[in-house]
Design an enzyme around this catalytic site. Structure first.
Site, PDB file in Angstrom:
ATOM      1  N   TYR A  13      -4.265   3.776   8.193  1.00 55.05           N
ATOM      2  CA  TYR A  13      -5.615   3.233   8.378  1.00 55.05           C
ATOM      3  C   TYR A  13      -6.167   3.599   9.753  1.00 55.05           C
ATOM      4  CZ  TYR A  13      -3.387   0.552   4.667  1.00 55.05           C
ATOM      5  OH  TYR A  13      -2.681   0.197   3.565  1.00 55.05           O
ATOM      6  N   TYR A  61      -4.492  -2.279  -9.964  1.00 56.22           N
ATOM      7  CA  TYR A  61      -4.314  -2.160  -8.514  1.00 56.22           C
ATOM      8  C   TYR A  61      -3.402  -3.263  -7.965  1.00 56.22           C
ATOM      9  CZ  TYR A  61      -5.412  -2.159  -3.551  1.00 56.22           C
ATOM     10  OH  TYR A  61      -5.309  -2.144  -2.180  1.00 56.22           O
ATOM     11  N   SER A  81       0.789  -1.233   0.000  1.00 59.05           N
ATOM     12  CA  SER A  81       0.000   0.000   0.000  1.00 59.05           C
ATOM     13  C   SER A  81       0.818   1.278   0.000  1.00 59.05           C
ATOM     14  CB  SER A  81      -0.965   0.008   1.189  1.00 59.05           C
ATOM     15  OG  SER A  81      -2.026  -0.894   0.973  1.00 59.05           O
ATOM     16  N   VAL A 117       1.306  -3.685   3.971  1.00 59.80           N
ATOM     17  CA  VAL A 117       1.275  -4.948   4.702  1.00 59.80           C
ATOM     18  C   VAL A 117       2.481  -5.830   4.395  1.00 59.80           C
ATOM     19  CG1 VAL A 117      -1.224  -4.957   4.979  1.00 59.80           C
ATOM     20  CG2 VAL A 117      -0.200  -6.110   2.994  1.00 59.80           C
ATOM     21  N   LYS A 145       0.356   3.406  -2.991  1.00 62.87           N
ATOM     22  CA  LYS A 145      -0.791   4.308  -3.130  1.00 62.87           C
ATOM     23  C   LYS A 145      -0.369   5.774  -3.132  1.00 62.87           C
ATOM     24  CE  LYS A 145      -3.774   0.884  -0.910  1.00 62.87           C
ATOM     25  NZ  LYS A 145      -4.470   0.479   0.335  1.00 62.87           N
TER      26      LYS A 145
END
Length: 310
Positions: free
Chosen positions: A243, A191, A64, A261, A67
């Site tokens: 998050y 993605y 992630s 992760v 992103k």
């Protein structure tokens, strides 16, 4: 204060001896086999000096953290129209939660939860075939890091496609509300490949330097984004980059950061340094346990928190 090289070396030694190392992300098979013993750290200062320790040159899946780079590219393509399709508020929910999409009619809370990143991938697809969009992301990150050795791990991308049932559900749900403009499988192809970017701490810290330097890539002197946009990307990283653990990270570390992760974290000390840490063991919220601890100790010893008056 000790020299930065000594601080980085000391932190790496402390992390090597740490007994509680978290747990790997076992729901993605290639990540499940990464030894918990790994720890790497790279700090690139404003003048380009790079300090590394531990497994800083070991390749890992950035997941992630990608992103951040996808958001930067999408903002360059569509500008602030992006925020009509993705919010910029903390979610307070897990990275793969579907709960808020019902009440907010398919508009994800921010671009760093999975739902938001899927919409950003959909934007990057506009006018491209998936292979072209994936290639554009890879070229962009390689240019930022000034390193063509960065690659997309196809085994990880394939594993994500085979186990990403929640992401498939998220994409279909967003599509049902009309906020996905391309077929689900094409958007998810972008993605999953984006998340499978493989980098080292050294490469990742160099790639993040534009966010430390007011939107300028120090390696080339060229603008990647405006200074205002760099500030705003950093702001979203601060509030949403971890998050439902973002508040805790801001409290403990006090820097804009984005986790993955795979165990990596990219953190930005504006005007001072771009920092990458990696340790594959995660805490209960899916963020690197030792990576967070290492960054906390780094800011304690350098005073780099954005909340520090200096």
């Amino acid at each position: 204060m000790d020299s930065l090289a000594a601080i980085v070396a000391d932190i790496a030694a402390e992390m090597a001896a740490a007994p509680d190392r978290g747990a790997v992300a076992d729901y993605i098979p290639p990540l499940a086999t990464v030894p918990l013993s790994h720890f790497g750290m790279a700090v690139v200062e404003a003048d380009g000096t790079c300090h590394v320790a531990g497994d800083a040159d070991q390749t890992f899946s950035i997941q992630s953290i990608s992103k951040v780079f996808a958001l930067t590219l999408a903002l360059g393509a569509v500008g602030d129209q992006l925020w009509r399709r993705v919010g910029r508020e903390p979610s307070g929910s897990a990275f793969n939660s579907i709960v808020q999409l019902e009440t907010e009619r398919g508009v994800p809370r921010n671009p760093f939860i999975n739902a938001g990143a899927i919409v950003v991938s959909d934007m990057l697809l506009a006018g491209y075939a998936p292979r072209e969009a994936i290639g554009e992301i890879l070229r962009f990150v390689r240019a930022l890091a000034n390193d063509d050795a960065i690659f997309i791990d196809e085994a990880v991308a394939l594993a994500e496609a085979g186990s990403g049932f929640r992401n498939i559900a998220l994409a279909n749900y967003i599509r049902a509300f009309g906020n996905l403009h391309h077929p689900v499988e094409r958007t998810l192809g972008v993605y999953f490949h984006q998340c499978a970017l493989a980098m080292t701490c050294r490469q990742l810290a160099h790639a993040g330097r534009y966010l430390m330097a007011g939107g300028i890539n120090p390696a080339t002197g060229r603008s990647v984004v405006s200074a205002q946009r760099a500030r705003r990307i950093n702001a979203v990283m601060m509030t949403c980059g971890h998050y439902d653990g973002s508040g805790e990270f801001a409290y403990r570390v006090g820097l804009p950061g984005k986790s993955g992760v795979g165990g990596g974290i990219l953190a930005i000390a504006p005007g001072k340094a771009s920092i990458a840490v990696w340790s594959p063991g995660l805490n209960a919220r899916g963020n690197s346990q030792l990576g967070t601890l290492a960054l906390e100790r780094l800011v304690q010893r350098t005073g780099w928190s954005v909340f520090d008056p200096d």
